[in-house]
Design an enzyme around this catalytic site. Sequence first.
Site, short mmCIF file in Angstrom:
data_model
loop_
_atom_site.label_atom_id
_atom_site.label_comp_id
_atom_site.label_asym_id
_atom_site.label_seq_id
_atom_site.Cartn_x
_atom_site.Cartn_y
_atom_site.Cartn_z
N ASP A 178 0.83 -1.20 0.00
CA ASP A 178 0.00 0.00 0.00
C ASP A 178 0.86 1.26 0.00
O ASP A 178 1.98 1.23 -0.52
CB ASP A 178 -0.94 -0.05 1.22
N HIS B 117 -3.81 5.66 3.70
CA HIS B 117 -4.61 4.53 3.22
C HIS B 117 -4.12 3.20 3.80
O HIS B 117 -4.90 2.41 4.34
CB HIS B 117 -4.52 4.56 1.69
N SER C 255 -11.51 -0.64 -0.97
CA SER C 255 -10.28 -0.59 -0.18
C SER C 255 -10.49 -1.07 1.24
O SER C 255 -9.62 -1.67 1.84
CB SER C 255 -9.78 0.85 -0.06
#
Length: 795
Positions: A206, A244, A418
């Site tokens: 990520d 994220h 996600s």
Amino acid sequence: MILSVGNCLSALLALTGTLVCAARLGDKPTTLNDHGNFHYLAVQLAPFDKAAEATPSAWEERARAVGDSLGYHVVGRVGELPDYYMFATEKWTTSAGVGPLEVRSEAHLEKERRLHEREIATAPYVVSAKAQIPTIRLHKRGPIPQNERGRPFRLDELRKELGIHDPGFGQQWHLVNTVIIGNDLNVTGVWKQGITGHNATVCFVDDGLDYNNPDLAENFYAEGSYDYNVHVKTPEPKLPEDRHGTRCAGEVAAVRNDVCGVGVAYNAKVSGVRILGGALTEADEAAAINYDYQNNHIYSCSWGPSDDGRSMEAPPQIVTDAVYNGIANGRGGLGSIFVFASGNGAASNDHCNADGYTNSIYTITVGALDRSNTHPVYSEACSAVMIVMYSSSGQKADAIYTTDWPGNGCTDGHGGTSAAAPLASGVYALVLQIRPDLTWRDMQHLTVENAVPVDLTDDGWEKTAVGRPFNNKYGYGKLDAYKLVEAAKRFQHVRPQTHIVSPVAESNKEIPHDFERLDSIISITEEDIKTANMSRIEHITVHVTIEHDSRGDIEMFLVSPHGIVSQLSTFRPRDSDPNGYQNWTLMTVKHWGEDPVGDWKFQVTDRIHPSRKGTLKYWWMTVWGETAPPTVTRPTIPPVSALLPAPNTSTSSASEPSETDADLQPPSLPPLPTSVVSKTTTLARPTATGEPPASETTVPVPTASRASGAYALVFGAAVLGAAGGGFYYIRRKRAADSSVEQDYEFEMLNDDEVDAAFDDEEDERSEMRLVNENRGPIPDRFVLSSMDEEEDEQP
Ligand SMILES: *[C@@H]1O[C@H](CO)[C@@H](O)[C@H](O)[C@H]1NC(C)=O
Ligand SMILES: *[C@@H]1O[C@H](CO)[C@@H](O)[C@H](O)[C@H]1NC(C)=O
Ligand SMILES: *[C@@H]1O[C@H](CO)[C@@H](O)[C@H](O)[C@H]1NC(C)=O
Ligand SMILES: *[C@@H]1O[C@H](CO)[C@@H](O)[C@H](O)[C@H]1NC(C)=O
Ligand SMILES: *[C@@H]1O[C@H](CO)[C@@H](O)[C@H](O)[C@H]1NC(C)=O
């Protein structure tokens, strides 16, 4: 060496007449990403004649021999790929000798790269060479919805019993939903057994991982972490938008403490491999998804090609090779578990079969499900979606509460597919605690067999040939952690993988308009099944080459011999690419468990813009599945009457399977669809070559694909066979005959949701088939949405 450089010079000058000597040994790059001063090239070396010779040192020697002879620095192996090496050469070599880098145009550099590629690729012992340029190809899958006020909860008893003091636990409705009971992961019963992810490691590929965060620090696994954007060992977030990865990691492994909430597997380890924090080369991406792959068990990937409804992008070859390397050699040969988010582009009519990461058979594709068990408008659907997991809804703010960065805080605004994929990764971590011996395919079987269908009034559901509901939006349904872990406790390994590569069906016919469709048939015969030693289907991949003025206009379907329809692609209004589909692979998991023998119909339609035309050039399919049980070759199938139990007993025996009985006695079989039964007559079909007597002309599969298929088959079987050797288990109840796979599949359909929804008792299967035939080629598609487009653009 000097001699070689001389050779190189003269060869290239002869070749180009100008410009450069491709390579000259100068300074060696001191870092892996000195792209300002060096050209980097990923070089795939030719295989050794004898597999036994292919030791790591022999590969390295081969790489050095090639590099030295051409005058390139050999920087090192690419990740865990034994046959790929990174070469480097300085950018300063011009025909005039030294030239200032600044004055050289991008076009000039590009020319240099092509020359380097050509020089290396044509050298002995080299398969390919590709210049590595960091680019931004991959995008996060997380729209960030509006937040909603936290709601009061009364979870005191549960907190006490589990020792959970995390202040935000009450807001984690995906773990315990006190508002809509049942719409959660059903995980607390698993935790109560002490199954909390011990010994399992989830790697977040990520944009970074805030490993100093008090909610993650204790579970952080440093050895499995790396930053491929800047080439340092630590994966901490480095750009303001790098939150994220930390959010995704918190969903799995937020520590049970007094900070924020808890993860699904709060005693699992997490590592971070940073690739989304900027530009990245293909070689680094390949290395990333194999990083520390003996100890990183699950790779959680909430990203992919752009979700703009236009792109159609497959991983580059080196990444495809790394994915395969992961499933073949990762986790001691059991295979890395790759979990991918399906994508957030549904509102832009994007479709996960237009994404080569999610349509791979080696990845588990996870769509999103909102808190009211319905389909969020952003979540991409396709026949490759295996499951859905909870996340934000498209309209209102009921997103996922998880760890955040910066500032050791929490957020209740994590969403998109996600946020869905990590929840699956977390549940798989729970499974691996008790069953670390499961292979990547075991995990997929376990998933398909135990997913819980949701939102059954949605008209996208269709029962598969083995009676399991499937929906392109939801796959086989959501994971119920308790149900999955209980099933994992007694899961028996599946047999090795095998596959059938069909002949190529050449069509060269124009794709019709006006609700007509073009059909093309490929037959899979008993002979094919025998040759491949296959028992039941897992995935099917369809490879198509279509010329069309506007690629997005085309819709494609695959209809199985039992009439089960996989919608392989949908209308994508934004995709007006004029190049059509060039050998594109589409995947479906909808035929899982089905007997593949019979005619497979590929259908192409184009209901849009009669003036935009196209031609189906050719297609073929690969049927992936499980090998047949040892010692049993498909015997003659007994007469129908012997197989069919009384209609009213089949229902009850299916809903109350007795483990011991089932293991000891011959299978009691579900009613077979007539088309299955009729296949007994095809046993003697004279098709030794496997060429189908189809209505379409067929031409042999290109040699390359046959050959590489055979290689993959042998290789896959060897690897998995070796891995499974210690605990190989022969399912006695399967040993009876070729139809046992249906018994097995049927037995697994023991769940209330399914029964409640499809309570039509017997014959509903043939009804289903009828429906398919009558409804024509075009099952319902997703409703075009006017939803604003910011959704899919958000980070
Ligand atoms: C949810 O977990 C409980 C145990 O905590 C179990 O009794 C129940 O059957 C599970 N739900 C499903 C749908 O499996
Ligand atoms: C973790 O793995 C070790 C070694 O295999 C094993 O002894 C231990 O019981 C495992 N721990 C848990 C909690 O499962
Ligand atoms: C078929 O596969 C099984 C493993 O599932 C193997 O034991 C058997 O030998 C194979 N049979 C043939 C004919 O290759
Ligand atoms: C089906 O069940 C009914 C009553 O439950 C019974 O009378 C009948 O004989 C059964 N039919 C068969 C074929 O077993
Ligand atoms: C088409 O794709 C398949 C599967 O990805 C591959 O094996 C084959 O080599 C490709 N063929 C061509 C002509 O590109």
